[in-house]
Design a protein around this motif. Structure first.
Motif, short mmCIF file in Angstrom:
data_model
loop_
_atom_site.label_atom_id
_atom_site.label_comp_id
_atom_site.label_asym_id
_atom_site.label_seq_id
_atom_site.Cartn_x
_atom_site.Cartn_y
_atom_site.Cartn_z
N ALA A 340 48.57 47.53 35.50
CA ALA A 340 48.89 48.21 36.94
C ALA A 340 47.69 48.22 37.76
O ALA A 340 47.54 49.15 39.02
CB ALA A 340 49.70 49.21 37.12
N ASP A 341 46.40 47.99 37.42
CA ASP A 341 45.26 48.13 38.04
C ASP A 341 45.23 46.90 38.98
O ASP A 341 44.58 45.78 38.49
CB ASP A 341 43.85 48.15 37.17
CG ASP A 341 42.80 48.51 37.89
OD1 ASP A 341 42.65 48.13 39.16
OD2 ASP A 341 41.65 48.67 37.12
N SER A 342 45.23 46.93 40.11
CA SER A 342 45.30 45.95 41.02
C SER A 342 43.89 45.17 41.29
O SER A 342 44.02 44.03 41.69
CB SER A 342 45.77 46.33 42.33
OG SER A 342 45.02 47.30 43.05
N SER A 343 42.92 45.92 40.63
CA SER A 343 41.47 45.18 40.83
C SER A 343 41.47 44.03 39.95
O SER A 343 40.52 43.51 39.81
CB SER A 343 40.37 46.29 40.75
OG SER A 343 40.49 46.83 39.39
N ALA A 344 42.39 43.87 39.12
CA ALA A 344 42.46 42.99 38.11
C ALA A 344 42.40 41.59 38.72
O ALA A 344 41.99 40.35 38.40
CB ALA A 344 43.81 42.73 37.18
N MET A 345 42.90 41.50 39.98
CA MET A 345 43.06 40.23 40.98
C MET A 345 41.68 39.74 41.38
O MET A 345 41.31 38.73 40.94
CB MET A 345 44.18 40.52 42.03
CG MET A 345 45.36 40.67 41.69
SD MET A 345 46.49 41.16 43.16
CE MET A 345 46.86 39.38 43.57
N PRO A 346 40.85 40.59 42.04
CA PRO A 346 39.66 40.25 42.59
C PRO A 346 38.53 40.14 41.19
O PRO A 346 37.82 39.05 41.31
CB PRO A 346 39.05 41.26 43.44
CG PRO A 346 39.62 42.43 43.08
CD PRO A 346 41.02 41.91 42.79
N THR A 347 38.79 40.79 40.04
CA THR A 347 38.24 40.45 38.96
C THR A 347 38.46 39.04 38.41
O THR A 347 37.42 38.48 37.76
CB THR A 347 38.50 41.60 37.83
OG1 THR A 347 38.26 43.11 38.44
CG2 THR A 347 37.85 41.38 36.45
N TYR A 348 39.53 38.71 38.23
CA TYR A 348 39.93 37.40 37.60
C TYR A 348 39.45 36.43 38.39
O TYR A 348 38.60 35.45 38.00
CB TYR A 348 41.42 37.20 38.07
CG TYR A 348 42.07 35.84 37.43
CD1 TYR A 348 42.19 35.88 36.09
CD2 TYR A 348 42.08 34.83 38.13
CE1 TYR A 348 42.97 34.69 35.54
CE2 TYR A 348 42.46 33.73 37.85
CZ TYR A 348 43.00 33.39 36.58
OH TYR A 348 43.41 32.24 35.96
N ARG A 349 39.21 36.62 39.80
CA ARG A 349 38.43 35.47 40.73
C ARG A 349 37.00 35.52 40.66
O ARG A 349 36.46 34.32 40.53
CB ARG A 349 38.90 35.72 42.53
CG ARG A 349 40.30 35.51 42.73
CD ARG A 349 40.75 34.28 42.23
NE ARG A 349 42.16 33.94 42.92
CZ ARG A 349 42.86 33.00 42.22
NH1 ARG A 349 42.35 32.06 41.30
NH2 ARG A 349 43.88 32.57 42.79
N VAL A 350 36.42 36.49 40.39
CA VAL A 350 35.00 36.81 40.33
C VAL A 350 34.64 36.10 38.99
O VAL A 350 33.46 35.43 38.69
CB VAL A 350 34.27 38.26 40.41
CG1 VAL A 350 34.58 39.06 39.31
CG2 VAL A 350 32.81 37.97 40.70
N CYS A 351 35.26 36.23 37.85
CA CYS A 351 35.12 35.65 36.68
C CYS A 351 35.16 34.05 36.65
O CYS A 351 34.51 33.28 36.23
CB CYS A 351 36.06 36.19 35.41
SG CYS A 351 35.75 37.95 35.03
#
Length: 643
Positions: A340-351
């Motif tokens: 449930a860490d919503s920062s997973a979304m931008p992390t996915y995109r920066v990767c």
């Protein structure tokens, strides 16, 4: 970086189903798109997916010793492999490759289970020793690389880099673990060693597991633990000088690669420090990448550009639309269990962005835990001062009443909300810290769960995770919570987020701030050098002043936030109502559905901010949908487990 998996028969040397092993291996293809391999013999099967980084032509796995009696499948990087190769060669070992994988094989032959003490890096590996009929599993000290395992009813042990490899095996029982559900809704992730499934586990950081034919139970052993004990490290200026020296060395050994290499650059202290060190150690411009946001309240792009300009990096940035909703379902498949860490979304995109230009990146993860950078540390220390003035017998009734009646400021960050602060002060220090980090506080979790779920928990609460670790933690209030975060939040949330997001794109992420010799040295710093004058990372920032501007070092921390509250009242309004109050969550029997409906109504009306709770429920719903599509979750099976 790679993906590993395997099957080991604990009872006898029965044939291994090669087709099942192959499916377990192939489902992790994203971790190793450059190739795969399988080794099978009676009673054991090892498999590997390869992301080629070093010795591109000869580093194929599983890999064996000269006579084929010792085999390894390995995920990670051993940064001191050349030194170990020279030492082992001097001891008579013969190498066929120039890769770190073969070093593990010969290190096992030379030192056995103690081989892990010689490795400097990030790793998860399995060694099969035919002569000893022994399977040896190991995970690195800080938990940078993951390793899951499960004992099947037929006496076989299965393991893999991701939970999806285990789920692929048809004989893994799929019952949910009630304790893991409680942990998830408290922390927003499931801490080691549990997984969402009752019969699957994570090997905890700094642990090994030795298995021999005929073994009746699994007993992981700890070989390393972080130590936070203040030492006499010299004057402040000497500490700053040593810090930079050790940090640069940790960065330098992570620059070895036979493929393009770069760095994440958010514009925060930690990633900027990594880029500054890389620029001074590299002959060519550093490749950097960052993600910007359309909402200036969440956008750090200008700070990243400032650092990129200072060091002349080959910088590439992209803007993420904060209405990036298509990722919600995709993340459930990336993380395999509720996350449930919503920062997973931008992390996915920066990767995703980084992988277009490089195959390896360095990140700044670990700096906040190591040098006390989180704002919650500041508030925990403030609360401790109040606790030192008033005894618990006075604080409980006073702040308990205030916490109950004082209106909660939902628009403010959680640590500034009066009700939250009062409730934390009414507790002992450990419960207070748990309350400050909990995604959903105790009172609300208890209301969310059904009577059946509460009965299955048998009084268990997720705060027990912190209590278990606190037995080995220092007494100092700052060092204690740092230790707790290094044991829970860092591996369970931060490192999990980065590993899955990066490996979903076949990208390797290296973490110099978690170089274990550097961590051990920093563990000797006095709290006075970590937190001073209401400033976290005190000595780290002081040491970096010649390399980064004060604007970078001392600005307010932003992080990879996303505007959940606005999403849920706007474009995701109907999705929230359908998912949170819908059939999927209702059929689990875990929740009081009227409370879930009340939560949604209150949030959508703007009366309360339940965005964290709703996001946790939304991601739990996404996990269940993903699991049922893959037939990985038995909805009719009991989820009970003894506490």
């Amino acid at each position: 970086m790679c993906g590993i998996t395997g099957i080991f028969d604990l009872h006898e040397r029965r044939p291994i189903d090669r087709e099942i092993l192959s499916r377990m291996n192939d489902i992790q293809r994203h971790r190793g798109p450059d190739g795969g391999g399988i080794h099978v013999e009676p009673g054991i099967g090892l498999a590997h997916r390869r992301l080629s980084i070093i010795d591109l032509s000869l580093g194929r796995q599983p890999l064996s010793n000269e006579d084929g009696t010792v085999w390894v499948t390995y995920n990670g990087e051993i940064y001191n492999f050349k030194e170990l190769m020279a030492e082992l060669s001097h001891r008579g070992h013969v190498f066929r490759t120039q890769c770190d994988t073969e070093v593990i094989v010969h290190a096992w032959e030379e030192w056995g289970e103690k081989c892990v003490h010689h490795f400097r890096g990030m790793f998860a590996f399995a060694i099969w020793d035919r002569k000893q009929e022994t399977l040896f599993l190991a995970r690195d000290r800080l938990g940078i690389k993951p390793l899951y395992y499960a004992l099947l009813p037929n006496g076989q042990l299965i393991f893999g880099s991701e939970l999806k490899a285990l789920i692929t095996h048809p004989h893994l029982p799929r019952q949910l673990d009630s304790l893991a559900v409680e942990d998830y809704f408290a922390f927003g992730y499931i801490p080691d060693p549990r997984t969402i499934f009752r019969y699957a586990n994570k090997l905890a950081p700094g642990h090994t597991l030795t298995l021999r034919c005929g073994a009746s139970k699994l007993e992981p052993r700890q070989y390393w633990d972080v130590t936070l004990e203040p030492q006499a490290l010299g004057s402040e200026s000497a500490i700053e000088e040593t810090l930079i020296e050790k940090f640069r060395e940790a960065v330098n050994i992570r620059l070895v690669a036979d493929v393009p290499l770069g760095a994440f650059l958010s514009g925060g202290v930690d990633s900027s420090a990594v880029v500054a060190a890389m620029a001074q150690l590299s002959n060519d411009p550093v490749r950097t990448c960052s993600i910007g946001f359309s909402d200036p309240a969440f956008d750090e792009a200008r700070y990243a550009e400032q650092v990129a300009h200072r060091y002349g990096t080959n910088h590439h940035s992209a803007q993420v639309d904060q209405d990036d909703f298509e990722l919600i379902n995709r993340l459930a498949g990336v993380y395999d269990e509720p996350y449930a860490d919503s920062s997973a979304m931008p992390t996915y995109r920066v990767c995703e962005l980084a992988r277009q230009r490089v195959k390896v990146v360095l990140s700044g993860d670990g700096g906040d835990e190591l040098f006390a950078g989180y704002r919650r540390y500041r508030w925990h220390l403030h609360e401790q001062r109040v606790r030192g003035i008033l005894p618990l017998s006075m604080r409980q009734p006073l702040f308990g009443i205030l916490g109950h009646y004082y209106p909660k400021l939902d628009w403010a960050p959680r640590i500034f909300r009066a009700k939250t602060t009062f409730q934390a002060l009414a507790r002992d220090p450990l419960e207070g810290y748990f309350h400050s980090v909990a995604v959903i506080p105790n009172e609300l979790r208890h209301r969310l769960f059904s009577q059946r779920m509460r009965q299955e928990l048998q009084g268990y609460e997720a705060s027990q995770v912190l209590r278990n670790h606190a037995r080995q933690a220092p007494d100092h209030p700052l060092l204690q919570v740092q230790y707790l975060d290094l044991k829970t939040y860092l591996p369970g949330d931060i490192l999990t987020k980065v590993d899955r997001a990066s490996m979903a794109h076949g990208l390797e992420v290296r973490v110099p701030l978690l170089d274990h010799p550097f961590v051990e040295w920093a563990g000797g710093l006095s709290p006075h050098f970590k937190y001073r004058s209401r400033e976290g990372k005190y000595v780290f920032k002081r040491a970096l002043r010649p390399y980064l501007s004060d604007e970078i070092l001392y600005r307010r921390k932003m992080g990879f936030a996303v505007p959940l509250a606005a999403w849920f009242r706007g474009p995701l309004r109907e999705r929230v109502r359908t998912a949170v109050t819908g059939q999927i969550l209702a059929e689990t029997g875990l929740f009081e559905m009227p409370i879930l409906r009340h939560l949604v109504d209150q949030h959508l009306s703007g009366l309360r901010d339940y965005s964290a709770s709703i996001w946790s429920l939304l991601m739990f719903d996404a996990f269940l949908r993903q699991a049922m599509e893959g037939e990985s979750y038995d909805r009719n099976a009991s989820s009970s487990i003894s506490a």
